[in-house]
Design a protein around this motif. Structure first.
Motif, short mmCIF file in Angstrom:
data_model
loop_
_atom_site.label_atom_id
_atom_site.label_comp_id
_atom_site.label_asym_id
_atom_site.label_seq_id
_atom_site.Cartn_x
_atom_site.Cartn_y
_atom_site.Cartn_z
N SER A 242 0.87 -1.17 0.00
CA SER A 242 0.00 0.00 0.00
C SER A 242 0.91 1.22 0.00
N GLN A 243 1.33 1.62 -1.20
CA GLN A 243 2.37 2.64 -1.32
C GLN A 243 2.48 3.11 -2.77
N MET A 244 3.45 3.99 -3.02
CA MET A 244 3.72 4.42 -4.38
C MET A 244 4.64 3.43 -5.09
N PHE A 245 4.37 3.28 -6.39
CA PHE A 245 5.20 2.43 -7.24
C PHE A 245 5.51 3.18 -8.54
N GLY A 270 -0.90 -11.15 -13.67
CA GLY A 270 -0.37 -12.41 -14.18
C GLY A 270 0.86 -12.87 -13.43
N ARG A 271 0.91 -12.58 -12.14
CA ARG A 271 2.07 -12.95 -11.32
C ARG A 271 1.65 -13.93 -10.23
N GLU A 272 1.19 -15.11 -10.66
CA GLU A 272 0.81 -16.14 -9.70
C GLU A 272 2.00 -16.60 -8.86
N ASP A 273 3.20 -16.38 -9.39
CA ASP A 273 4.39 -16.77 -8.63
C ASP A 273 4.51 -15.98 -7.33
N LEU A 274 4.05 -14.74 -7.34
CA LEU A 274 4.11 -13.92 -6.12
C LEU A 274 3.10 -14.41 -5.10
N ARG A 275 1.94 -14.86 -5.58
CA ARG A 275 0.95 -15.38 -4.65
C ARG A 275 1.47 -16.63 -3.94
N GLY A 276 2.21 -17.45 -4.66
CA GLY A 276 2.70 -18.70 -4.09
C GLY A 276 3.99 -18.57 -3.30
N ASP A 277 4.60 -17.39 -3.31
CA ASP A 277 5.86 -17.19 -2.61
C ASP A 277 5.59 -17.09 -1.10
N PRO A 278 6.18 -17.97 -0.30
CA PRO A 278 5.90 -17.95 1.15
C PRO A 278 6.30 -16.64 1.83
N PHE A 280 5.48 -13.85 0.86
CA PHE A 280 4.39 -12.90 0.65
C PHE A 280 3.03 -13.54 0.93
N ALA A 281 3.01 -14.62 1.68
CA ALA A 281 1.77 -15.38 1.88
C ALA A 281 0.72 -14.61 2.67
N SER A 282 1.13 -13.85 3.65
CA SER A 282 0.18 -13.08 4.47
C SER A 282 0.63 -11.62 4.50
N ASN A 283 -0.24 -10.77 5.00
CA ASN A 283 0.15 -9.36 5.11
C ASN A 283 1.36 -9.21 6.02
N ALA A 284 1.42 -9.98 7.11
CA ALA A 284 2.57 -9.91 8.01
C ALA A 284 3.85 -10.32 7.28
N ASP A 285 3.75 -11.35 6.43
CA ASP A 285 4.92 -11.77 5.65
C ASP A 285 5.33 -10.68 4.67
N ARG A 286 4.35 -10.10 4.00
CA ARG A 286 4.65 -9.05 3.03
C ARG A 286 5.27 -7.84 3.72
N LEU A 287 4.77 -7.51 4.93
CA LEU A 287 5.33 -6.39 5.67
C LEU A 287 6.78 -6.67 6.05
N ALA A 288 7.07 -7.89 6.45
CA ALA A 288 8.43 -8.25 6.85
C ALA A 288 9.39 -8.20 5.66
N HIS A 289 8.87 -8.38 4.46
CA HIS A 289 9.71 -8.39 3.25
C HIS A 289 9.32 -7.26 2.30
N ARG A 290 8.92 -6.12 2.87
CA ARG A 290 8.40 -5.03 2.04
C ARG A 290 9.44 -4.52 1.06
N LEU A 293 9.57 -6.90 -1.86
CA LEU A 293 8.32 -6.85 -2.61
C LEU A 293 8.23 -5.57 -3.44
N THR A 294 8.68 -4.46 -2.87
CA THR A 294 8.68 -3.19 -3.61
C THR A 294 9.53 -3.31 -4.86
N GLN A 295 10.69 -3.91 -4.74
CA GLN A 295 11.58 -4.07 -5.90
C GLN A 295 10.94 -4.93 -6.98
N LEU A 296 10.32 -6.04 -6.58
CA LEU A 296 9.70 -6.93 -7.55
C LEU A 296 8.52 -6.26 -8.25
N LEU A 297 7.70 -5.54 -7.49
CA LEU A 297 6.56 -4.87 -8.10
C LEU A 297 7.00 -3.69 -8.96
N ASP A 298 8.04 -2.98 -8.55
CA ASP A 298 8.59 -1.91 -9.39
C ASP A 298 9.03 -2.47 -10.74
#
Length: 400
Positions: A242-245, A270-278, A280-290, A293-298
């Motif tokens: 939840s940020q700028m990209f 079309g990035r099912e690989d991100l959904r399956g990446d442990p 980024f599995a939960s919001n807490a996981d995504r926050l821990a690896h923000r 995740l920012t780099q990949l989404l950029d």
């Protein structure tokens, strides 16, 4: 259009931003808002200081800045420091529903603008006060402005990139918030006075409003000692992403505030690989690896322009372009929803203005230009029983 505040009279000794912003909402909703302004002395000065705020002026020196806060109002020039001016003011207050002001906290009592001073002539009068720090403490005499409140209430420490210098918001949001809160308090007490026949004082101040708007981070700190800090890319402190990209042609804001939006985002990208990446599995996981995740989404977002992502995500995932101010105001969507309007002024036709954000029965509220200084003085005094000779004498004496 039948306006809900039609028939109510608000007399306001106001200037500059916060107070006039609040009373403008009342005027747009139909109240007769009479703006009391200092008269010119020897043809110089006078009026709300906002009339002289540049850099842009109409043909006779009226500022566009003043138009921002004073649509739909009437202007009465009046020297409230004089005995004659006070008598006119009391005559007017006796036939009004509200007396408002945004003076320094120690001045309303001295100027006779409080309930104690007016209850004998109008027991139902509402006296609404907006000051920098309040009227009942040792800071009452202090002048104060929006930027100071942003500093003291912690806003500057929350704005900008981590590790950078403190930054204020780009707009005077404390003024706008306080003016809005001011109008809410005023309307609530007005409603009560209409039911009971008894008025009162109602107060708000810039610092109290600014602190109140710290909201949930305030409760996090006061109860858990958790002090919210700046985040990279203006990211939400807990929800991710939840940020700028970066798109290929600029910035955009994507907000996956709910888990479902993360699922929809990766599906539509079309990035099912991100959904399956442990990671980024939960919001807490995504926050821990923000950071990762920012780099990949950029990397993904930078492959296409903003228009592509807007078309792909709009209505599915909360997304918006990060516009420059000009682009924001030229956005065709503002025309679609009627948020741009125009008014004619004696000094310039077709002044472009922003419409009220309030709708009645699906329609935006009507507007007229802010008044010239003292434009309504003769009419208002005439309604109070002053004849032409008396008005001329008051003008010659510098009272109006």
């Amino acid at each position: 259009m039948h306006l809900p505040l039609a028939g109510f009279r608000v007399v306001s000794a106001e200037q500059y931003g916060a107070g006039p912003y609040g009373t403008m909402h009342l005027a747009q909703l139909g109240a007769e808002v009479i703006k009391i302004e200092p008269p010119r002395i020897d043809g110089k000065g006078g009026g709300d200081t906002a009339r002289a705020v540049g850099p842009h002026f109409l043909s006779k020196g009226e500022s566009l800045y003043f138009q921002s806060f004073n649509l739909n109002k009437r202007s009465l020039t009046l020297d409230l420091r004089s005995e004659e001016g006070q008598q006119i003011f009391r005559d007017l207050a006796a036939k009004s529903h509200v007396v408002a002001n945004n003076m320094r906290g120690d001045l309303p009592e001295k100027m006779g603008l409080n309930y104690e001073a007016l209850k004998d002539i109008n027991p139902a009068i509402i006296c609404a006060h907006l000051s920098a720090y309040g009227r009942d403490n040792e800071r009452a005499k202090w002048p104060g402005y929006d930027y100071l409140m942003q500093a003291e209430a912690g806003y500057c420490s929350l704005t900008g990139e981590p590790g950078g210098e403190p930054q204020r918001m780009g707009l005077s949001m404390v003024d706008f918030m306080t003016g809005t809160i001011f109008s809410i308090g005023l309307l609530a007490t007005l409603l009560d006075a209409q039911r009971t026949g008894k008025g009162r004082d109602v107060d708000t101040d810039l610092l109290s409003a600014a602190v109140h708007q710290t909201s949930y981070p305030a409760l996090w700190y006061m109860n858990e000692g958790d002090e919210t800090a700046r985040t990279p890319r203006s990211a939400h402190p807990t929800a991710t992403p939840s940020q700028m990209f970066k798109a290929s042609d600029g910035w955009m804001f994507v907000m996956c505030q709910l888990p479902k939006f993360w699922d929809i985002l990766v599906d539509r990208m079309g990035r099912e690989d991100l959904r399956g990446d442990p990671r980024f599995a939960s919001n807490a996981d995504r926050l821990a690896h923000r950071g990762l995740l920012t780099q990949l989404l950029d990397d993904e977002f930078s492959k296409q322009p903003m228009s592509h992502w807007q078309d792909l995500l709009a209505g599915y995932v909360p997304v918006a372009p990060v516009y420059e101010l000009g682009d924001a105001l030229d956005n065709p969507w503002l025309e679609t929803i009627g948020m741009r309007d125009s008014v004619d002024h004696p000094d310039r036709e077709n002044i472009q203005i922003l419409a009220s954000p309030i709708k009645l029965d699906g329609k935006r509220l009507p507007n007229r230009a802010a008044p010239l200084l003292g434009a309504d003085s003769d009419a208002i005094l005439g309604d109070l029983g002053y004849d032409e000779a008396a008005i001329a004498k008051l003008r010659a004496g510098g009272i109006i």
